[in-house]
Design an enzyme around this catalytic site. Structure first.
Site, PDB file in Angstrom:
ATOM      1  N   CYS A 124     -71.766 -14.723 -40.040  1.00 32.58           N
ATOM      2  CA  CYS A 124     -72.339 -15.659 -39.084  1.00 32.58           C
ATOM      3  C   CYS A 124     -71.790 -15.323 -37.704  1.00 32.58           C
ATOM      4  CB  CYS A 124     -71.993 -17.098 -39.458  1.00 32.58           C
ATOM      5  SG  CYS A 124     -73.024 -18.318 -38.597  1.00 32.58           S
ATOM      6  N   CYS A 126     -71.123 -17.986 -35.242  1.00 33.36           N
ATOM      7  CA  CYS A 126     -70.611 -19.147 -34.502  1.00 33.36           C
ATOM      8  C   CYS A 126     -69.119 -19.068 -34.181  1.00 33.36           C
ATOM      9  CB  CYS A 126     -70.925 -20.446 -35.245  1.00 33.36           C
ATOM     10  SG  CYS A 126     -70.197 -20.544 -36.885  1.00 33.36           S
ATOM     11  N   CYS A 134     -74.843 -20.145 -33.891  1.00 32.30           N
ATOM     12  CA  CYS A 134     -74.828 -19.143 -34.963  1.00 32.30           C
ATOM     13  C   CYS A 134     -75.722 -17.942 -34.676  1.00 32.30           C
ATOM     14  CB  CYS A 134     -75.240 -19.795 -36.274  1.00 32.30           C
ATOM     15  SG  CYS A 134     -74.157 -21.166 -36.741  1.00 32.30           S
ATOM     16  N   LYS A 199     -78.597 -24.873 -46.532  1.00 31.74           N
ATOM     17  CA  LYS A 199     -77.454 -25.356 -45.762  1.00 31.74           C
ATOM     18  C   LYS A 199     -77.939 -26.431 -44.796  1.00 31.74           C
ATOM     19  CE  LYS A 199     -73.848 -23.854 -42.570  1.00 31.74           C
ATOM     20  NZ  LYS A 199     -73.185 -22.694 -41.962  1.00 31.74           N
ATOM     21  N   ARG A 209     -64.884 -27.008 -38.199  1.00 34.31           N
ATOM     22  CA  ARG A 209     -65.086 -26.561 -36.821  1.00 34.31           C
ATOM     23  C   ARG A 209     -63.784 -26.605 -36.035  1.00 34.31           C
ATOM     24  NH1 ARG A 209     -71.271 -28.921 -36.085  1.00 34.31           N
ATOM     25  NH2 ARG A 209     -72.099 -27.698 -37.835  1.00 34.31           N
ATOM     26  N   ARG A 221     -76.879 -28.005 -34.406  1.00 32.33           N
ATOM     27  CA  ARG A 221     -77.437 -26.906 -35.184  1.00 32.33           C
ATOM     28  C   ARG A 221     -78.747 -27.287 -35.892  1.00 32.33           C
ATOM     29  NH1 ARG A 221     -73.042 -23.888 -34.397  1.00 32.33           N
ATOM     30  NH2 ARG A 221     -71.045 -24.246 -35.439  1.00 32.33           N
ATOM     31  N   GLU A 237     -86.607 -22.599 -49.272  1.00 28.48           N
ATOM     32  CA  GLU A 237     -85.583 -21.671 -48.772  1.00 28.48           C
ATOM     33  C   GLU A 237     -85.040 -20.799 -49.915  1.00 28.48           C
ATOM     34  OE1 GLU A 237     -84.444 -20.832 -45.897  1.00 28.48           O
ATOM     35  OE2 GLU A 237     -84.713 -22.452 -44.460  1.00 28.48           O
ATOM     36  N   LYS A 252     -75.130 -26.214 -49.680  1.00 28.52           N
ATOM     37  CA  LYS A 252     -73.979 -26.633 -48.880  1.00 28.52           C
ATOM     38  C   LYS A 252     -74.370 -27.762 -47.938  1.00 28.52           C
ATOM     39  CE  LYS A 252     -71.071 -24.925 -45.263  1.00 28.52           C
ATOM     40  NZ  LYS A 252     -70.870 -23.887 -44.312  1.00 28.52           N
ATOM     41  N   SER A 278     -65.342 -28.762 -45.796  1.00 31.96           N
ATOM     42  CA  SER A 278     -64.113 -29.283 -45.202  1.00 31.96           C
ATOM     43  C   SER A 278     -64.031 -30.808 -45.195  1.00 31.96           C
ATOM     44  CB  SER A 278     -63.972 -28.735 -43.776  1.00 31.96           C
ATOM     45  OG  SER A 278     -65.118 -29.040 -43.010  1.00 31.96           O
TER      46      SER A 278
END
Ligand code: PBG
Length: 326
Positions: A124, A126, A134, A199, A209, A221, A237, A252, A278
């Site tokens: 990625c 980002c 991203c 995602k 982050r 995003r 997707e 995710k 996270s």
């Protein structure tokens, strides 16, 4: 008082009467082989910095990775996914595709020192762009097809550094086929792609982050990550990623999207991964710290729910802790 037997024919409680019975009929088992452990690798030397919103999780420079890897191998979690914190960020995320970038250096180091370790890289931009998005910005938006070109450069440099598997997470259209094509062209047709297929634009990424220093400087995003309300779009997707050559598909975050994991499981025979992100980790840690929940038990129950929903693979900050209990 005389207690009456009601003549029930089937009594589900019978099979719950002892741990030996319960374990005999247990439907879902978690093993250490289900886990992938995320590592935050920072440019520089002597860095070992705990992330304040993620107790127990650190940013480490390459020279400080050794003891962490020794511990992972000893405990039986020989799989890591790398996130980089570069020395410098710029508009096009140059560090992300440089052979001297932080991820490329970390991969070379890990694969040479620990051949028994499986190294996966998050693909990625980002963490490497100064604007924190991203991809490549054009007229205030991430330009999809230009970004694909940079992702191709990025995966090829990861492959040259010796990575075992790549995991594109940027939610660009056509990202899997672009990456597959670039890898194959350079002779890396054996490197699998684990795609972050479904995602969501999620508030659960907050602590990450901080950890990866990758919050977007403007906007959000939502123009590339998915709307939390959507399931069918996620299945589209997945379908696309399979057509494009993904080897593993991912959902995710995990905890608030167990229904999506279950549906993805139902539509594909590919291995399904999920990312126990996270925010899911931090919530448990914070509540346990306050003494409001039993952190270990809640952790195991969460991980179990992800497996039960249909995930074969769980990327989780809990990997070390959970492995210690298995
Ligand atoms: C993007 C990326 C993110 C996460 C993994 N890969 C953050 C984002 O999309 O903002 C989040 C992981 C987590 O929250 O644990 N490179």
């Amino acid at each position: 008082m005389q207690l009456k037997n009601m003549g029930l024919l089937y009594r589900p409680r019978r099979l719950r009467n002892s741990e030996l019975l319960r374990s005999l009929v247990r439907e879902t088992i978690i093993t250490k082989d289900d886990f992938i452990y995320p590592l935050f690798v920072a440019a520089g030397k002597g860095i070992e910095k705990e992330i304040s919103s993620m107790p127990g999780i650190f940013q480490r420079s390459i020279d400080r990775l050794g003891p962490e890897i020794d511990e992972l191998l000893k405990i039986g979690v020989p799989r890591v996914i790398l996130f980089g914190i570069p020395e410098q960020k710029d508009e096009i995320g140059s560090d992300s595709f440089s052979d001297e970038g932080i991820i490329q250096q970390a991969t070379r180091y890990l694969k040479s020192q620990y051949p028994e370790l499986m190294v996966i890289t998050d693909v990625c931009m980002c963490e490497y762009t100064d604007h924190g998005h991203c991809g490549i910005i054009h007229e205030g938006d991430v330009h999809n097809d230009t970004t694909l070109h940079y992702l191709q450069k990025q995966v090829v440099s990861h492959a040259r550094a010796g990575v075992d598997m790549v995991a594109p997470s940027g939610m660009m259209d056509g990202m899997v086929s672009a990456i597959r094509e670039a890898l194959d062209e350079e002779g890396f047709e054996q490197i699998p792609i684990m795609s972050y297929s479904v995602k969501y634009a999620s508030a659960f990424y907050g602590p990450f982050r901080d950890a990866a220093e990758s919050a977007p400087r403007f906007g959000d995003r939502k123009r590339y990550q998915m709307d939390s309300a959507n399931m069918l779009e996620g299945l589209r997707e997945v379908e696309l990623d399979i057509d494009e050559g993904a080897d593993i598909v991912m959902v995710k975050p995990a905890l608030s999207y167990l229904d999506v994991i279950a549906q993805v499981r139902a539509v594909t025979n590919l291995p399904v991964a999920c990312y126990n992100v996270s925010g899911e980790y931090s919530m448990v840690k914070a509540a346990a710290e306050k003494g409001w929940i039993d952190g270990e038990k809640v952790m195991m129950e969460m991980l179990l729910s992800m497996k039960r929903a249909g995930a074969d693979i769980i990327i989780t900050y809990f990997a070390k802790e959970a492995a210690g209990l298995l």
